[in-house]
Enzyme design. Structure first.
Site, PDB file in Angstrom:
ATOM      1  N   ASN A   7       0.364 -11.039   5.245  1.00 46.57           N
ATOM      2  CA  ASN A   7       0.852 -11.053   3.869  1.00 46.57           C
ATOM      3  C   ASN A   7       2.380 -11.080   3.898  1.00 46.57           C
ATOM      4  OD1 ASN A   7       1.817 -10.115   1.277  1.00 46.57           O
ATOM      5  ND2 ASN A   7      -0.263  -9.445   0.829  1.00 46.57           N
ATOM      6  N   HIS A  43       0.456 -12.740  -2.665  1.00 45.99           N
ATOM      7  CA  HIS A  43      -0.078 -12.104  -3.873  1.00 45.99           C
ATOM      8  C   HIS A  43       0.946 -12.279  -4.987  1.00 45.99           C
ATOM      9  CE1 HIS A  43      -2.513  -8.498  -5.597  1.00 45.99           C
ATOM     10  NE2 HIS A  43      -1.913  -9.145  -6.576  1.00 45.99           N
ATOM     11  N   ARG A  45       2.522 -12.182  -8.536  1.00 49.26           N
ATOM     12  CA  ARG A  45       2.292 -11.424  -9.766  1.00 49.26           C
ATOM     13  C   ARG A  45       2.979 -12.129 -10.935  1.00 49.26           C
ATOM     14  NH1 ARG A  45       1.744  -7.319  -5.865  1.00 49.26           N
ATOM     15  NH2 ARG A  45      -0.039  -5.969  -6.320  1.00 49.26           N
ATOM     16  N   HIS A  50       8.176 -10.885  -6.345  1.00 49.45           N
ATOM     17  CA  HIS A  50       8.302 -11.212  -4.914  1.00 49.45           C
ATOM     18  C   HIS A  50       7.875 -12.666  -4.709  1.00 49.45           C
ATOM     19  CE1 HIS A  50       4.225  -9.642  -5.339  1.00 49.45           C
ATOM     20  NE2 HIS A  50       4.657  -8.396  -5.341  1.00 49.45           N
ATOM     21  N   GLU A  70      -4.057 -13.977  -3.309  1.00 50.85           N
ATOM     22  CA  GLU A  70      -4.641 -12.809  -3.952  1.00 50.85           C
ATOM     23  C   GLU A  70      -4.069 -12.651  -5.357  1.00 50.85           C
ATOM     24  OE1 GLU A  70      -4.967  -9.870  -0.040  1.00 50.85           O
ATOM     25  OE2 GLU A  70      -3.414  -9.525  -1.549  1.00 50.85           O
ATOM     26  N   THR A 100       1.647  -1.908  -6.223  1.00 53.69           N
ATOM     27  CA  THR A 100       0.767  -2.535  -5.241  1.00 53.69           C
ATOM     28  C   THR A 100      -0.667  -2.300  -5.689  1.00 53.69           C
ATOM     29  OG1 THR A 100       0.232  -2.697  -2.876  1.00 53.69           O
ATOM     30  CG2 THR A 100       0.652  -0.489  -3.761  1.00 53.69           C
ATOM     31  N   HIS A 190      -5.015  -3.279   3.230  1.00 55.83           N
ATOM     32  CA  HIS A 190      -4.186  -2.293   2.547  1.00 55.83           C
ATOM     33  C   HIS A 190      -3.936  -1.102   3.478  1.00 55.83           C
ATOM     34  CE1 HIS A 190      -2.226  -1.363  -1.318  1.00 55.83           C
ATOM     35  NE2 HIS A 190      -2.209  -0.140  -0.803  1.00 55.83           N
ATOM     36  N   ASP A 191      -2.699  -1.015   3.934  1.00 53.61           N
ATOM     37  CA  ASP A 191      -2.220   0.067   4.801  1.00 53.61           C
ATOM     38  C   ASP A 191      -2.844   0.079   6.192  1.00 53.61           C
ATOM     39  OD1 ASP A 191      -0.522   0.842   2.826  1.00 53.61           O
ATOM     40  OD2 ASP A 191      -1.657   2.606   2.200  1.00 53.61           O
ATOM     41  N   HIS A 214       2.708  -5.013   4.552  1.00 54.53           N
ATOM     42  CA  HIS A 214       3.750  -3.981   4.551  1.00 54.53           C
ATOM     43  C   HIS A 214       3.955  -3.353   5.932  1.00 54.53           C
ATOM     44  CE1 HIS A 214       6.319  -0.921   2.694  1.00 54.53           C
ATOM     45  NE2 HIS A 214       5.707  -0.053   3.480  1.00 54.53           N
TER      46      HIS A 214
END
EC number: 2.6.99.2
Length: 237
Positions: A7, A43, A45, A50, A70, A100, A190-191, A214
């Site tokens: 990502n 992703h 938005r 971003h 996404e 997020t 995610h994470d 991230h």
């Protein structure tokens, strides 16, 4: 073997903070593929804080692995995916002002809506995935929409991993078994990080894809800082 989709939202955030084109998002995507990434995830938005919608169009032209877009399927997002036609679209129920993603879909409450969106994208030959919590009922609900895959939301796993990794992984193992039983492909994200990804992968043997941004970018800063600092020192010597 699960594939790694990187990502690149954080790269876009860094670029946008100065208003120019440094770092160059397209070059980063091409470099990531050259370094071995098997997919690129974005992703976008609605506020384009971003990833910009134009980035999606530009990436489609240069990504040679797999482009995964996404987002929450609002009208503008649907129009973008219709135009770009990525390899995969992942439906995420995030609010426009969300920092997020922080929850999966309630696939029962939103069943009719999701069926409509999934059918729309699948009719165009785009693989579809629904972002869900590791709850068997939500996975059963996802299967009823006709979706190809689910993406397991892994924040709870990451948060609990250092204290009790067996407890942390347990609901994900159950969720994965249910998904496999229902003939759903399994993605996750995610994470996830260098610290916790190997155990997750070992326990979910049917895992097809992870999307990591991230942690991967942060780890790259740490693991690459020594090299870059010394390159500057060499040029100044």
């Amino acid at each position: 073997m699960a594939i790694l989709s990187v990502n690149i939202n954080k790269i876009a955030t860094l670029r946008n903070s100065r208003g120019g084109n440094v770092p160059d998002l397209l070059k980063v995507a091409m470099d990531l593929e050259r370094f071995g990434a098997q997919g690129i995830t974005i992703h976008p938005r609605p506020d384009e804080r971003h990833i910009k919608y134009q980035d999606a169009r530009d990436l489609k032209k240069i990504v040679t692995t797999e482009l995964n877009i996404e987002g929450n399927p609002i009208d503008s997002f649907i129009a973008l995916v219709d135009e770009v036609k990525p390899a995969q679209v992942t439906l995420v129920p995030d609010a426009p002002d969300a920092i997020t993603s922080n929850a999966g879909w309630d696939t029962i409450k939103h069943a009719d809506y999701l069926k409509e969106i999934v059918a729309h994208f699948k009719n165009q030959g785009i693989r579809t995935s629904i972002f869900v919590d590791p709850v068997e009922a939500m996975i059963t609900g996802a299967a009823a929409t006709g979706v190809d895959r689910i993406e397991l939301y892994t924040e709870d796993y990451a948060r609990q991993y250092t204290d009790n990794k067996e407890k942390a992984i347990a609901p994900y193992i159950k969720a994965a078994h249910k998904a496999t039983e229902l003939d759903l492909g399994i993605n996750a994200g995610h994470d996830l990080s260098l610290e916790n990804i190997q155990y997750f992968n070992e326990k979910l043997t049917d895992l097809k894809e992870v999307s990591i941004g991230h942690a991967l970018i942060a780890e790259s800063l740490y693991l690459g800082l020594e090299n870059v600092v010394n390159m500057y020192k060499h040029r100044l010597s």
